[in-house]
Design a protein around this motif. Structure first.
Motif, PDB file in Angstrom:
ATOM      1  N   THR A  27       0.823  -1.211   0.000  1.00 31.27           N
ATOM      2  CA  THR A  27       0.000   0.000   0.000  1.00 31.27           C
ATOM      3  C   THR A  27       0.858   1.263   0.000  1.00 31.27           C
ATOM      4  O   THR A  27       2.044   1.238   0.337  1.00 31.27           O
ATOM      5  N   LYS A  29       0.805   3.590   2.070  1.00 29.34           N
ATOM      6  CA  LYS A  29       1.214   4.001   3.417  1.00 29.34           C
ATOM      7  C   LYS A  29       2.677   3.619   3.662  1.00 29.34           C
ATOM      8  O   LYS A  29       3.285   4.071   4.625  1.00 29.34           O
ATOM      9  N   SER A  49       5.633   8.056  -2.182  1.00 25.69           N
ATOM     10  CA  SER A  49       4.662   7.004  -1.852  1.00 25.69           C
ATOM     11  C   SER A  49       3.631   6.771  -2.953  1.00 25.69           C
ATOM     12  O   SER A  49       3.000   5.723  -2.992  1.00 25.69           O
ATOM     13  N   ASN A 145       2.470  -4.956   8.740  1.00 20.66           N
ATOM     14  CA  ASN A 145       3.634  -4.082   8.650  1.00 20.66           C
ATOM     15  C   ASN A 145       4.926  -4.884   8.691  1.00 20.66           C
ATOM     16  O   ASN A 145       5.131  -5.714   9.564  1.00 20.66           O
TER      17      ASN A 145
END
Length: 185
Positions: A27, A29, A49, A145
């Motif tokens: 993603t 993020k 990003s 993560n």
């Protein structure tokens, strides 16, 4: 860098399976930051990003504590970094030979879960030269993560650090690539 996240997710998905295929999304993020130093100052170059989000189709084969991967290959745009100062960004892209080599390639080959910490085997290709690295990583299953740090020397890729002001400012050949990836699968 994204590949490390893919590897960790693949590890979790592959428990109880000998071979499977999955789609992993990295993603936006996620963060990739390259840190370096000169004899005068330090610098950080962040990857944009907007270029991060990507789907990978990965084949996973489990072999005891090793997870072998196929298709966990990422291409990072050499021009996608911003070093927060126009001249440093320009020099950084020059170091990477971004005009001749528009992508940095990271191919995650395997994940090793035999020890307390997860390690990944990566093939990294910068400016046409490929090197293999073993990189420690951490994985948070609750939010997908993956974090890790890859230390490398730019001379390993036949790159030269710039010298400025008649050689009075010299960039160190050692850099750190910090990745903080968020995965969905």
């Amino acid at each position: 860098m994204r590949a490390i996240h893919v590897i960790v997710v693949c590890i979790l998905l592959s428990f109880g399976f000998s071979k499977n295929q999955t789609k992993v999304k990295i993603t936006n993020k996620s963060e990739v930051i390259i840190k370096g130093k000169s004899n005068v100052n330090s610098f950080e170059c962040k990857y944009n990003s907007e270029f991060i989000e990507k789907d990978l189709h990965v084949s996973i084969t489990r072999n005891n504590s090793k997870i072998l991967l196929e298709g966990a290959k990422l291409e990072i745009k050499s021009t996608g970094f911003d070093c927060a100062h126009k001249m440093i960004t320009k020099d950084f892209k020059s170091i990477l030979k971004a005009d001749d080599y528009p992508h940095i390639e990271i191919n995650v080959i395997e994940i090793n879960t035999a020890k307390e910490n997860i390690t990944t085997k990566l093939h990294v290709k910068i400016a046409g030269t490929e090197k293999e690295y073993i990189v420690p990583a951490t994985y948070n299953q609750s939010n997908g993560n993956v974090k890790g740090l890859l230390k490398l020397n730019i001379k390993d890729f036949k790159l030269k650090s710039p010298k400025k002001l008649l050689g009075m400012v010299v960039v160190n050949d050692n850099v750190e690539i910090c990745f903080n990836l968020f995965l969905q699968y």
